[in-house]
Structures are given as C-alpha cells and as structure tokens.
Enzyme design. Sequence first.
Site, PDB file in Angstrom:
ATOM      1  N   GLY A  83       0.826  -1.203   0.000  1.00  0.00           N
ATOM      2  CA  GLY A  83       0.000   0.000   0.000  1.00  0.00           C
ATOM      3  C   GLY A  83       0.854   1.243   0.000  1.00  0.00           C
ATOM      4  O   GLY A  83       2.076   1.192   0.169  1.00  0.00           O
ATOM      5  N   GLY A  85       0.771   5.499   1.283  1.00  0.00           N
ATOM      6  CA  GLY A  85       0.122   6.552   2.051  1.00  0.00           C
ATOM      7  C   GLY A  85       0.900   7.838   1.943  1.00  0.00           C
ATOM      8  O   GLY A  85       1.869   7.945   1.170  1.00  0.00           O
ATOM      9  N   GLY A  86       0.486   8.826   2.725  1.00  0.00           N
ATOM     10  CA  GLY A  86       1.143  10.115   2.677  1.00  0.00           C
ATOM     11  C   GLY A  86       2.585  10.066   3.131  1.00  0.00           C
ATOM     12  O   GLY A  86       3.397  10.926   2.767  1.00  0.00           O
ATOM     13  N   MET A  87       2.931   9.072   3.956  1.00  0.00           N
ATOM     14  CA  MET A  87       4.284   8.970   4.490  1.00  0.00           C
ATOM     15  C   MET A  87       5.221   8.152   3.613  1.00  0.00           C
ATOM     16  O   MET A  87       6.430   8.261   3.730  1.00  0.00           O
ATOM     17  CB  MET A  87       4.248   8.348   5.890  1.00  0.00           C
ATOM     18  CG  MET A  87       3.629   9.245   6.937  1.00  0.00           C
ATOM     19  SD  MET A  87       4.654  10.672   7.288  1.00  0.00           S
ATOM     20  CE  MET A  87       3.962  11.192   8.848  1.00  0.00           C
ATOM     21  N   GLY A  88       4.688   7.299   2.754  1.00  0.00           N
ATOM     22  CA  GLY A  88       5.560   6.484   1.923  1.00  0.00           C
ATOM     23  C   GLY A  88       4.853   5.254   1.385  1.00  0.00           C
ATOM     24  O   GLY A  88       3.632   5.125   1.466  1.00  0.00           O
ATOM     25  N   VAL A  90       4.700   0.983   1.313  1.00  0.00           N
ATOM     26  CA  VAL A  90       5.015  -0.200   2.116  1.00  0.00           C
ATOM     27  C   VAL A  90       4.994  -1.427   1.211  1.00  0.00           C
ATOM     28  O   VAL A  90       4.080  -1.593   0.394  1.00  0.00           O
ATOM     29  CB  VAL A  90       4.013  -0.391   3.266  1.00  0.00           C
ATOM     30  CG1 VAL A  90       4.390  -1.611   4.113  1.00  0.00           C
ATOM     31  CG2 VAL A  90       3.970   0.853   4.144  1.00  0.00           C
ATOM     32  N   LYS A 105       9.185  -0.235   4.513  1.00  0.00           N
ATOM     33  CA  LYS A 105       8.606   1.063   4.164  1.00  0.00           C
ATOM     34  C   LYS A 105       9.684   1.995   3.652  1.00  0.00           C
ATOM     35  O   LYS A 105      10.745   2.142   4.268  1.00  0.00           O
ATOM     36  CB  LYS A 105       7.914   1.691   5.362  1.00  0.00           C
ATOM     37  CG  LYS A 105       7.203   3.003   5.020  1.00  0.00           C
ATOM     38  CD  LYS A 105       6.116   3.323   6.011  1.00  0.00           C
ATOM     39  CE  LYS A 105       5.186   4.391   5.475  1.00  0.00           C
ATOM     40  NZ  LYS A 105       4.000   4.600   6.316  1.00  0.00           N
ATOM     41  N   ASP A 198       0.931  10.474  13.981  1.00  0.00           N
ATOM     42  CA  ASP A 198       0.170  10.253  12.742  1.00  0.00           C
ATOM     43  C   ASP A 198      -0.807   9.099  12.931  1.00  0.00           C
ATOM     44  O   ASP A 198      -0.945   8.225  12.080  1.00  0.00           O
ATOM     45  CB  ASP A 198       1.119   9.977  11.572  1.00  0.00           C
ATOM     46  CG  ASP A 198       0.373   9.974  10.229  1.00  0.00           C
ATOM     47  OD1 ASP A 198      -0.606  10.736  10.087  1.00  0.00           O
ATOM     48  OD2 ASP A 198       0.762   9.204   9.333  1.00  0.00           O
TER      49      ASP A 198
END
Length: 369
Positions: A83, A85-88, A90, A105, A198
């Site tokens: 998946g 997301g805003g952070m990176g 995975v 990640k 977060d």
Amino acid sequence: VVLDDYADRYPRQADELRKLAAKIEAAAAVAPSSAARVPAAPVTAVMATNADRVRKLATGGDPSETWDQPIAFGRYSIVRPLGRGGMGTVYLAHDPRLDRDVALKIPTRDLTANARVSELMMREARAAARLHHPNICPVYDVGFEDGVPYITSLYIDGEPLSAIAKRRPLLDAQVAKLVATVARALDYAHRAGVVHRDLKPSNVMLDRAGNPVVMDFGLASRTHPDEPDRVSSTALAGSPAYMAPEQLAEGRSGPATDIYALGVVLYELLTGRLPFRAAAADLWRQVIHEPAPPPSRHRRGLSPTLDAACVKALAKRPEDRFASMAAFADALDAPHAGPRAGMGHTVLLIAGAVAVIAAAAVAVWALRQ
C-alpha cells in the site's frame, strides 16, 4: 561479482541468477568476442535496475504494480507492494538472512529530500525500535540502500482498522475495548518518550485474532524531558483530519496530540464519519477553531460515558483533554461497568419474579388441599 555470494544472499533468486549466468556463458561460447564485453556485470545491472524501480515506486509510482520475480533491495527481496500513504510506500519483503517476511517502508521523497530531516527520521525510528509491546508493531531495521532510506518492521497478516470499520459497524463494547487497548499501547510509548503523531485507522492493524497493533512508529517523534513539544521538520506530514489544533496551528506535538487523534478514531468508529469534513483550508479552520459536535448527535442510543470520553479527547486545549492515555483507557473501560452498576436493580427484579412464582405455587397447593 561472485555468483555464489549473490545466491547465498538472495536464496529465492538463486535459480534465476544461475540461469542468467548460464545464458551469459552460452553467449560466450557462441560469440567469445561479444562475451568479453559482457562479463558478470549484468547481475550488478539487474540489481541497480531493481533499486531504481523501487525508488521510482516510492516517489510517485503505482503501488498496485506487480512483478513476476522479487526485487532485490539491499539484504531484502521485495515481493509485492502492500500500500501507499502520505508517508511512503510499504512493501512485503523477505529477509533471507533471518528467513522471515517483513514490512518494508520507503518514505516519500518529500520527507527525505533534506538530509537533516532524513537523518532525524532515522534517529527517531531507532528510538521507536526500542519499544516492546504486544500492541505496537516492532521496528526491525532502519538504514539506507543506494541512497534510499528504508524502515522494516514486523509483517502483520491482517487488515487495517479502516477497512474493517468500513465493512461493518462495531458494537459500542467492541469499540471501547479496541480503542482502550490502543490507548494503553500508546501510553507505554509515551512513557518511553515516543509520540506517534500520525495516528489514524489505517495505522492500526487487526491481526487474525482481532488484536489491534499500532503501526508506523518508525515515523514517530521522540520527545525529550527538557523539550516536551519538540517536533521534527516533518511535523505536518500527517493527516489533517486526525491532527490536533495545536499541531496544525503551531506545529507542536506531544502525548496530547496523540490523545486527540485517538479521539478522532473513536469518533469515526462510533459514528462512521469524521468530526470535521471539509476541503483543506476549511478543514484546518474547523479543527483549530470550532468545537467538534458530540458523536451522540450522529448516533442514537450511544453510551453517555463513551460520548463524554470522546468529547473530552477532542477538546481544543491540550490541558482540557485526558491527562494521559492511561486515563483515556480507564474512561473507555467505564461503559463496561454500566451493566455491573445496574446489577442491584437486576437482582431485585429477579428476586421479585421468584417471589411471585413462589406465591403462585403456594396458592395452587392451598387450593388442592
């Protein structure tokens, strides 16, 4: 490049590497002159191409992309994306050295473009790696591979809370127990000096046994006694709908901001909606200035205790929220005391019913006499 070294390091790819070497040898037998221009370098070229591909995915590629063979990335073999997301991004990866699957990640380029921010993130991830709690996903490894930062943690075979909450509503007692468990895990982290910063349903996994596990502590902030509100330059990299007013307005974070975020998670689980829903600029204004409507406004018959706990966690001022995650968890345990508190009334009802039955039995016996 020694083929056996790569085969030992990447056992799952050993057969493919040997096939590649055989092709090179076959080409050399047919055309020695061209083989001289292609020694063992293609193996290295394949590795470089793999790293480039991972970098591309991590900086804007399609996380749904799949591939036929694992991609080599340092000591890991990346199997498939899990998946983004805003952070990176995975990935499911395999660590052949320890023969275990891991979640790998790779943070987004926005978080790691600045060398200072990148190093700070790595330092904070190492701090999070010292957390050992059954409801916190352990961080295994942090580092850089070919200039790309990465964090590996336990791969949890389950579903994010966000997916489960969308699929079916949860009972009040289930929500209270689940969120209280998360609160106690976060209380442990806070006492160790680590703030998540977060927290949201997609960062809480439910394993196959239904136990919640808090994820992404590798991108958390480490607080210090002399700097309780210290944050890194990535402070505003989270999800605004789950961020506390002081986090959005001033970039301050601490245990109170996690309490607020968990309050939003509780609100969403109880009502199926966020306390504030608007476009970006208006959302910030609502979070910073407007009080959240109580969840009971959107959920009839909601336990007053759960309603009050959620409202308190979402207070605008940090000092008006719960003093700690432990206090938040204790408040969530209170709804379970409701049936116990009403036991006296229940016992009286049962006793009255027994008395009526007994009186009727005596009357029947008397008539038969």
